[in-house]
Design a protein around this motif. Structure first.
Motif, PDB file in Angstrom:
ATOM      1  N   PHE B 348       0.858  -1.196   0.000  1.00 44.98           N
ATOM      2  CA  PHE B 348       0.000   0.000   0.000  1.00 44.98           C
ATOM      3  C   PHE B 348       0.882   1.231   0.000  1.00 44.98           C
ATOM      4  O   PHE B 348       1.754   1.377   0.849  1.00 44.98           O
ATOM      5  CB  PHE B 348      -0.889   0.041   1.255  1.00 44.98           C
ATOM      6  N   ARG B 349       0.631   2.130  -0.981  1.00 42.79           N
ATOM      7  CA  ARG B 349       1.415   3.361  -1.060  1.00 42.79           C
ATOM      8  C   ARG B 349       0.501   4.573  -0.940  1.00 42.79           C
ATOM      9  O   ARG B 349      -0.569   4.599  -1.548  1.00 42.79           O
ATOM     10  CB  ARG B 349       2.093   3.460  -2.428  1.00 42.79           C
ATOM     11  N   ASP B 353      -2.897   6.492  -3.387  1.00 34.97           N
ATOM     12  CA  ASP B 353      -4.185   6.492  -2.689  1.00 34.97           C
ATOM     13  C   ASP B 353      -4.439   5.137  -2.030  1.00 34.97           C
ATOM     14  O   ASP B 353      -5.583   4.669  -1.972  1.00 34.97           O
ATOM     15  CB  ASP B 353      -5.320   6.839  -3.671  1.00 34.97           C
ATOM     16  N   TYR B 354      -3.363   4.497  -1.561  1.00 38.02           N
ATOM     17  CA  TYR B 354      -3.420   3.202  -0.868  1.00 38.02           C
ATOM     18  C   TYR B 354      -4.085   2.123  -1.722  1.00 38.02           C
ATOM     19  O   TYR B 354      -4.875   1.328  -1.250  1.00 38.02           O
ATOM     20  CB  TYR B 354      -4.148   3.332   0.486  1.00 38.02           C
ATOM     21  N   PHE B 355      -3.756   2.107  -3.004  1.00 36.08           N
ATOM     22  CA  PHE B 355      -4.251   1.060  -3.885  1.00 36.08           C
ATOM     23  C   PHE B 355      -3.513  -0.240  -3.559  1.00 36.08           C
ATOM     24  O   PHE B 355      -2.295  -0.232  -3.435  1.00 36.08           O
ATOM     25  CB  PHE B 355      -3.986   1.461  -5.339  1.00 36.08           C
TER      26      PHE B 355
END
Lengths: 344, 451
Positions: B348-349, B353-355
């Motif tokens: 998660f990055r 956007d925490y995709f």
């Protein structure tokens, strides 16, 4: 003309009773915009077309859903953090993916294509006895909670005694001061001026310009329309569709091109990249927009051919591209059939 | 008698020195040779009386210690160290006296009197003429130059390095690059650079020899692309030790896996002896925030962003290097982690956007997670957690804090206002600048020097 016994008691600005009077005929000299119902260059009112269901589905299909590109690395203006890792079961992965679907839908929600709004001309009253009360105008805004900014009452008392509804610019400025929208500036940023936009577009920063325009303006703002049109036309001229393809701006751009009869470049691009589904959808969109018909041909190739022979404007280039594509297709099918025969 | 008187008259004409005239009155050989070529004779015996000509009385010896012995014996007398002393390494310090070669700066044929000797320091025939022996004009600075040269000889000259070549501390070797390893067969070691991590003098006590000194060089070599190796080389001479270490390191190369070629795969913990290291993966642009030894190893491997905290023994360079290398080699790839834990490894990055990006899938997936699978970092650090210093948390109800807020409130937003003004107007100006254009900041512009 009507009486308005308006005593705005629980609103937080100075209330005053508006008495019965004649509405004086004073031209509102706030903004002189030529807002015609049909935009120069559009065949139909875009607001009518955009919200139709079949148009929406076609545009969504054209945009596609490339997760990698929609969730690309953005420059947030903050310190980078190292990525976080988690060990997940299949159920958890599915759950997280479902959450992402919702986010994806939101990210790909298309900003509407509308016609320019008419300037506000309403005058509440004219009190010449108040003339020269001050050097500047007084602006009043109703800042109670529970009203959307479009319905908010914003009223201006000019030094010549006219009490009128605020113009669109004054309205937006006041609402932004009291109810700020993130990403929107009170004064229009310099980026949207003539020379500066061109600078941005030359550097291929289409998504940035369009996103900022969305944040800064309302969709029916004449400035928004001019900025977006400029961007769409620039992208069309230089055929740089790939940068906008997975974004939420692709749909409105395609609709703009169809309405202003400039879709041939895009069709050419689709044929060259062998994206027949997209090409077919584009032709279907054209028919829907032009005369509300959905074409009867089921075969996509036939559909595209009919369009190229018929309503297309750039016939020679399209025909050439189409012919070369058909040849490549034929060769590919032959090779494929040969392989099949060999394996059999 | 007349002939004698004539000779005397000649003498008078030639040498105005009356002292010598007096000498000539003594009976001498009766020859009429010309005496131009005779140099003036230095009298060793004192002359007649001081009232006439003020002589300088100085005893002179032509034979002495300096003329009896050869140069090396002379120097030995000055710089002598006994044999026993040499064994113990005495007289090999930085400030020891070194024999100076006095022949340096001198050429055969040139001496105190600057003479032209044809055949020696000039050709005999030039064009069609014979060159004669001549006395050239004196060089008054010759002595001074020689002395200056001799003063500079033997002193340890301080090496002045450019900042890019410097190591960790001045002209000393640790931290400095010593070039590529020597080629082995066809292998050219292109792209490799070696850096000295430790350069010290070690001693060993033996029964027969006593204390023997050697230099020890600890060196790391790498190509900045995943391949690196470290080694120690020991020899009497420093250069030899360095070369040995460099070549040995080139033989012991190891491949290290990196994430996106800029950082470690994941956070980990390693230890070697009393040296413990906690390593954290960091994003692009963070830099190498770690022990200088670890920094050099990362440069050799090609890691550009990392945070490493060394606990325990930080001075033991060899232990730090070994611990870090061991940790790098023991890194697990995402596929391995997935296989071991039988769970998906998902990244998660924030920038995305925490995709959820699935990095690795196992062949078979568990349906129930155990307590060990909740935190991947804990699993990778083998259950160990590094102590973090507590950040100072403001006590909001503190009256001094409230006072501070009240004081700073008037310029709390000034920075943002400045930025906004620059964006909107291109300068920091007041709202009155429209009406009164003179009310503006005058920006000081430095006058460029016309070169």
């Amino acid at each position: 003309m009507a009486t308005r016994a308006a005593m705005f008691t629980f609103s937080k600005f100075r209330y005053f009773p508006i008495l019965k009077h004649r509405v004086a005929k004073f031209s509102v000299s706030s903004n002189l915009l030529n807002a015609s119902a049909l935009e120069p260059g559009y065949s139909r009112d875009p607001g009518e077309v955009f919200f139709k269901e079949n148009v929406q589905t076609l545009l969504e299909r054209l945009t596609g859903r490339d997760c990698d590109k929609v969730f690309h690395n953005r420059k947030l203006g903050e310190r980078l953090e190292p990525p976080k890792y988690e060990l997940l079961t299949q159920a958890e992965v599915d759950h997280v993916m479902a959450e992402m679907e919702v986010k994806l839908k939101r990210k790909l929600q298309m900003p509407p294509l509308l016609k320019e709004r008419d300037p506000i001309k309403k005058i509440y009253s004219f009190n010449p006895e108040l003339q020269g009360f001050d050097d500047s105008k007084y602006v009043f805004i109703n800042i109670s909670q529970g009203i959307t900014n479009r319905n908010r009452e914003v009223v201006v008392r000019d030094p010549n005694g006219v009490l009128r509804e605020a113009s669109w610019e004054e309205r937006q400025r006041m609402c932004q001061i009291y109810f700020p929208v993130p990403g929107r500036k009170i004064n229009v940023p310099k980026m949207f001026e003539e020379g500066n936009i061109q600078n941005c577009l030359d550097r291929d920063e289409f998504e940035f310009v369009l996103d900022r325009a969305c944040a800064q303006f309302d969709p029916d703002d004449p400035e928004y329309i001019s900025v977006t049109r400029k961007t769409y036309d620039f992208v069309d001229e230089n055929t740089k569709y790939t940068s906008l393809r997975p974004t939420r701006h692709f749909g409105p751009m395609v609709l703009h091109l169809v309405l202003s009869k400039k879709m041939d470049n895009l069709l050419f691009h689709f044929i060259n990249t062998k994206d027949i589904d997209a090409a077919a959808n584009l032709v279907r969109l054209f028919h829907t927009v032009a005369d509300d018909t959905s074409p009867t041909e089921v075969d996509e190739f036939q559909l595209i051919e009919n369009y190229i022979q018929g309503p297309a404007l750039k016939k020679p280039a399209l025909e050439l591209a189409w012919q070369s594509f058909l040849e490549i297709e034929k060769q590919r099918r032959e090779v494929h059939s040969q392989q099949n025969n060999a394996s059999n | 008698m007349a002939g004698l008187w004539n000779a005397a008259k000649c003498l008078v004409q030639l040498s105005p020195n009356f002292a010598y005239l007096k000498m000539s009155l003594r009976p001498i050989a009766v020859t009429m040779q010309s005496i131009n070529h005779l140099s003036t004779v230095k009298m060793t015996t004192p002359l007649v009386s001081s009232t006439m000509f003020n002589p300088v009385v100085s005893p002179v010896r032509h034979t002495s210690f300096f003329t009896k012995l050869p140069a090396d014996k002379l120097w030995k007398g000055v710089t002598s160290v006994s044999n026993a002393g040499k064994k113990r390494g005495r007289g090999r310090a930085v400030g020891k006296k070194t024999a100076k070669n006095l022949n340096r700066g001198q050429v055969i044929g040139v001496g105190k009197t600057n003479m032209l000797w044809p055949g020696l320091n000039s050709p005999i025939i030039q064009g069609k003429e014979l060159i004669q022996q001549q006395k050239l004009p004196d060089d008054p600075e010759r002595e001074a130059k020689l002395l200056k040269l001799r003063d500079e000889m033997g002193a340890f000259r301080l090496l002045r390095l450019s900042p890019l070549d410097r190591g960790w501390s001045g002209p000393k070797l640790p931290g400095r690059s010593v070039g590529r390893p020597d080629p082995v067969g066809e292998d050219d070691f292109e792209g490799f650079d070696t850096i000295v991590l430790e350069f010290k003098i070690v001693c060993n006590m033996k029964g027969n020899l006593g204390r023997t000194r050697r230099t020890s060089a600890f060196v790391v070599t790498g190509n900045g692309n995943g391949l690196a190796g470290f080694a120690i080389g020991k020899a009497q001479m420093g250069m030899t030790a360095l070369r040995k270490a460099k070549n040995r390191a080139a033989q012991k190369l190891m491949y290290v896996e990196r994430y996106n070629e800029h950082t470690v795969m994941h956070d980990f913990f390693t230890a070697f002896g009393k040296t413990r290291i906690f390593v954290q993966k960091k994003p692009e642009g963070y830099g190498l925030v770690c022990h200088r030894v670890i920094r050099e190893i990362c440069k050799a491997v090609g890691i550009k962003d990392i945070y490493a905290k060394v606990e325990g023994s930080t001075k033991n360079v060899q232990h730090v290097a070994k611990a870090f290398m061991v940790g790098l080699l023991q890194q697990k790839s995402f596929e391995k982690i997935a296989e071991e834990t039988k769970l998906h490894v998902v990244e998660f990055r924030k920038e995305r956007d925490y995709f959820p990006q699935i990095m690795a899938k196992p062949s078979e997936v568990k349906t129930v997670k155990s307590i060990n699978d909740m935190d991947l970092n804990l699993y990778l650090n083998d259950g160990k957690v590094a102590t973090k210093k507590k950040k100072y948390q403001v006590n909001e109800s503190d009256p001094t804090w409230k006072n501070h807020l009240a004081k700073t409130e008037r310029f709390r937003n000034h920075e943002q206002v400045r930025v906004n003004l620059l964006v909107d107007h291109g300068e920091v100006r007041s709202f009155l600048a429209d009406r009164y254009p003179e009310c503006r900041q005058i920006k000081f512009v430095k006058k460029r020097e016309e070169s």
